[in-house]
Structures are given as C-alpha cells and as structure tokens.
Design an enzyme around this catalytic site. Structure first.
Site, PDB file in Angstrom:
ATOM      1  N   LYS A  22      80.160  87.915  45.137  1.00 58.58           N
ATOM      2  CA  LYS A  22      79.937  86.464  45.100  1.00 58.58           C
ATOM      3  C   LYS A  22      78.792  86.119  44.152  1.00 58.58           C
ATOM      4  O   LYS A  22      78.912  85.212  43.313  1.00 58.58           O
ATOM      5  CB  LYS A  22      79.605  85.944  46.498  1.00 58.58           C
ATOM      6  N   ASN A  23      77.684  86.839  44.274  1.00 56.83           N
ATOM      7  CA  ASN A  23      76.488  86.480  43.513  1.00 56.83           C
ATOM      8  C   ASN A  23      76.580  86.852  42.037  1.00 56.83           C
ATOM      9  O   ASN A  23      75.711  86.474  41.249  1.00 56.83           O
ATOM     10  CB  ASN A  23      75.244  87.109  44.151  1.00 56.83           C
ATOM     11  N   CYS A 116      72.057  76.793  51.427  1.00 57.67           N
ATOM     12  CA  CYS A 116      71.616  77.390  52.693  1.00 57.67           C
ATOM     13  C   CYS A 116      70.449  76.640  53.316  1.00 57.67           C
ATOM     14  O   CYS A 116      69.703  75.946  52.641  1.00 57.67           O
ATOM     15  CB  CYS A 116      71.187  78.839  52.467  1.00 57.67           C
ATOM     16  N   PRO A 122      62.903  76.574  45.584  1.00 57.31           N
ATOM     17  CA  PRO A 122      62.776  75.523  44.573  1.00 57.31           C
ATOM     18  C   PRO A 122      63.308  75.955  43.210  1.00 57.31           C
ATOM     19  O   PRO A 122      63.390  77.145  42.914  1.00 57.31           O
ATOM     20  CB  PRO A 122      61.266  75.278  44.507  1.00 57.31           C
ATOM     21  N   VAL A 123      63.648  74.956  42.388  1.00 53.35           N
ATOM     22  CA  VAL A 123      64.197  75.242  41.059  1.00 53.35           C
ATOM     23  C   VAL A 123      63.152  74.999  39.968  1.00 53.35           C
ATOM     24  O   VAL A 123      63.495  74.860  38.801  1.00 53.35           O
ATOM     25  CB  VAL A 123      65.460  74.386  40.790  1.00 53.35           C
ATOM     26  N   GLN A 125      61.100  76.973  38.564  1.00 54.36           N
ATOM     27  CA  GLN A 125      61.048  78.008  37.526  1.00 54.36           C
ATOM     28  C   GLN A 125      62.119  77.776  36.454  1.00 54.36           C
ATOM     29  O   GLN A 125      61.886  78.034  35.271  1.00 54.36           O
ATOM     30  CB  GLN A 125      61.220  79.398  38.150  1.00 54.36           C
ATOM     31  N   ILE A 326      60.970  87.306  51.397  1.00 57.02           N
ATOM     32  CA  ILE A 326      61.621  86.511  50.353  1.00 57.02           C
ATOM     33  C   ILE A 326      61.762  85.044  50.752  1.00 57.02           C
ATOM     34  O   ILE A 326      61.341  84.142  50.023  1.00 57.02           O
ATOM     35  CB  ILE A 326      63.006  87.098  50.000  1.00 57.02           C
TER      36      ILE A 326
END
Length: 416
Positions: A22-23, A116, A122-123, A125, A326
């Site tokens: 999937k990833n 999820c 956060p985005v 980066q 994580i």
C-alpha cells in the site's frame, strides 16, 4: 457497516499470497501525474486507499484503467490541478499529488490532509522543501496553494525523517531545474520503490536507499512499466498471527530483505522461520515469549507493526515493554485489547504488557488501520467469539484479510 466475526482458538496452516505494498502503491500512482506518457503498473493491491487515490487522480483528468492487480495510467489530459477536501479528508496520502502537480504544471491546490486518527503528522516539511525550491506557498481556508514557474534545485535538510515528505520532494525534484539534494531522507523500501519507478521514467537519482538523495532535474519524464514491491507490513502481520496462535504457514510473493527486524523479534518470540527469494515459512508450536521493542524509522522497528506485535505479547510468556517514538495516539488499540482480557498499562509513550494465559472474545472496535489488524490477531487467539466493528479501517490497507486467513484455517467471516 461491515464487521468481522471471529471464533478464536484455531491454529493456522497453509499458504497465503502477499499483495503489493500500500505505502508504495500510493506514491507510485501519484507519479503518473509527472508524465503525459503511459505508465503500466502491476502488483497493485486491491485496497480502499488505492480506490480513493485513483478516484482523485481520475477527477484531475488522469486516465486510469484497472484490471485485477494491473493499472495503466495516462496523464496526457490532466485538466484540474486541485485535490478537494472531500477527497483528501479520508486519506492523508492524497498530499502526494502536491509535488508532481507543482513540478509539471507549475501550480497545485491541495486540501490539508485527513486520514488516520493516530497523530497530527503535519505537512510542514513538504511545504518548507517546496518553498526552498522556489515555490510560493500559501495556506488559506484549509487548502495548500502552491505556485512556481519552474522549481529550482537546491539542498533540503528536513527537520525530521518524513516518508511522504521525502516522496513528495523527490517527485518534485525530478522535473526541477538543476540539482536537488535531499538530506535526512526516509530510507523506507517504499521510498526506494518509488525512486526505482522514477528512474525507469527517465529521472536521474543517486543515493537510492540511503538518507541522501541527489536528483538531477530533467526536462520531461516518459512512460515506464513497474511492479509494486510486496507489502512488508502485511507480511509481518500474517507472520505475527501465526506466531500468536500457532501453526505452519508459507507466505508467497513475499520480500525477505525488508523484514530483518520482524525476523529477529519473531525468532526471539520462539518462531521458526525459513525463507527463499520470494517466500517465508513461519512455524510456531509453543506459546510465544514476550519481546520488547521501540519503534523508529527504517531500518528500525516500524510503527506500522507495533500493534500487531503487541497482540502477540498479550498472550506471550512474560512481560514486555513497547516504546512508541513515531506517532502520538498510537496506543488506541490498548483499551480494546484489555476488553479481551489483556493486561496492558500505558505510561506516556510506553506500553507495559504482562502476558496472560488466555484472552476471551468480546465486542471490540477498530480505531485505525494497524489497530484493526492487531485486534484480528488478538481475536484469533481468544477463546470464544469476537466481533470487530468499524473494519473499514482494515480495508484501507489489507487486501481481503478475512479471505486469506480463512484459507489457512481461521474461523473468520465478514458480517453486516
């Protein structure tokens, strides 16, 4: 709403075919936006997340034909450079259209992601990296709006290791002007798989598989043919299930070179593992021994395997400690496991599991993708009947799990 009804206490025996990752599939599908040519993919898993990303890509004008595990993409008629909230809210991987759209078309408008409930993820980066490459980025009314006549190569050092951030910036850099260096890049096998596809499409990338990627931008990318790698998380999930309930199962179409840490921990738990180029055999004849671990970035112990190994520890001999580094909120399965009779306590980012002699079936509720898989494993080990609600989480990342488990002797069925 679908549920899973599981009658526990049955050993597993037989063969299971592992699906594509999937990833890896999600960023690889988004890479179809980078070229007007045809990209032919195989070993694409049949998952809800794949269905969602294909729906989003088609809405943008990308042609996508799906036949079993094969998907043919053509990006010659893309006419919409926006990923709306309705599409993005169900899956944060939708953010992966940002880099390709900006690199090829000079503009992208993408809703801030959902997905999820296991943490903020956060985005920032992604945004900082694109700004370093010369993009003008604004966030307004819940949307990221990015513009750049032509992205410029530069050196980017991310503040933290981010898989989707690495993938987004890698895709953007393939069409940038000049050289881009990504420092502190994610090393996950799924990132490597994406990079291998991009190279097949004509990208110039050095350092694949390391934490330093050097990309020489090219004028255009062309079509390619690519097979998605096997899903290491699905593989580890089934390995964990056998180690928890006992049995003898061979996993086909598997990759062994991405699972060192899972092999080590399962052997520590008492499993007998043998493997070849594309198969893994798991044998377990006794109660598992408790194993402690700490989640970290690849090649360390994956956070996506944490819940499944915790399920095994619930019925293991001895006590274990699981440290989650994580994501916050990634112990939401603990409350549900305790409903089955597990003895787990939480202290900050650490879960302490005292193995019990038996779990007892009860109604439980899935809270996220990997938590749902862990509840399936716990239910397989429990005495009596367990009903797992909200299994749409499971369908996001597992290809017909109940069918695969039924084939090796599990008493599991999907009910309304």
């Amino acid at each position: 709403m679908d549920k899973l009804l599981i009658q526990g206490g049955h050993r597993l025996s037989g063969e299971i075919a592992i699906s594509g990752a999937k990833n890896a599939a999600l960023p690889i599908l988004c890479a179809g936006l980078l070229t007007a040519d045809t990209v032919q993919l195989s070993n694409v898993p049949n998952l809800q997340d794949v269905t969602t990303i294909l729906r989003l890509l088609r809405q943008m004008g990308l042609r996508a034909e799906q036949d079993g595990d094969k998907v043919v993409l053509n990006g010659s008629a893309i006419d919409k450079l926006e990923a709306p909230y309705e599409m993005v809210k169900t899956m944060r991987a939708s953010i992966l259209v940002l880099g390709p759209l900006l690199a090829r078309f000079g503009e992208a408008k993408v809703s801030l992601p959902g997905g999820c409930a296991i943490g903020s993820r956060p985005v920032d980066q992604h945004i900082k990296g694109l700004q370093a490459m010369g993009a003008e980025v604004t966030i307004e009314a819940g949307y990221i709006h990015a513009k750049a006549k032509k992205l410029k190569g530069t050196r980017i050092v991310t503040d933290m290791i981010t898989v989707t951030g690495t993938e987004n910036l890698l895709m953007a850099a393939t069409l940038a002007d000049g050289e881009t260096i990504l420092e502190n890049a994610a090393r996950e096998p799924e990132v490597t798989d994406l990079a291998n596809l991009l190279v097949a499409m004509g990208a110039k990338i050095e350092g694949i598989g390391t934490d330093r990627l050097v990309i020489q931008g090219v004028e255009r990318l062309h079509g390619a043919t690519h097979a998605v790698i096997a899903d290491r998380i699905e593989t580890a999930t089934f390995m964990c299930a056998v180690a928890t309930v006992g049995g003898d199962v061979t996993l086909r179409n598997a990759r062994t070179d991405t699972l060192d840490v899972a092999f080590d921990k399962l052997r520590e738990a008492g499993a007998i593992l043998t493997s070849g180029d594309d198969w893994i055999r798991v044998q377990m004849a006794s109660r598992p021994k408790a194993v402690s671990f700490r989640t970290t970035e690849y090649p360390g112990f994956p956070t996506d395997m944490q819940a499944q190994f915790m399920a095994m520890n619930c019925v293991a001999e001895g006590s274990s400690r699981v440290i989650e580094t994580i994501f916050e909120n990634r112990f939401m399965h603990v409350q549900e496991m305790n409903r089955l009779g597990a003895a787990i306590t939480i202290e900050g980012h650490t879960a302490i599991i005292n193995g019990v002699d038996k779990l007892v079936g009860a109604p439980v509720m899935a809270t996220d993708l990997r938590a749902s898989a862990s509840l399936v494993i716990a239910a397989l080990a429990a005495e009596g009947e367990t009903l797992i609600d909200r299994i749409y989480h499971l369908d996001r990342g597992y290809d017909r799990m109940e069918v695969k488990l039924s084939a090796v002797g599990a008493q599991i069925q999907r009910v309304k």
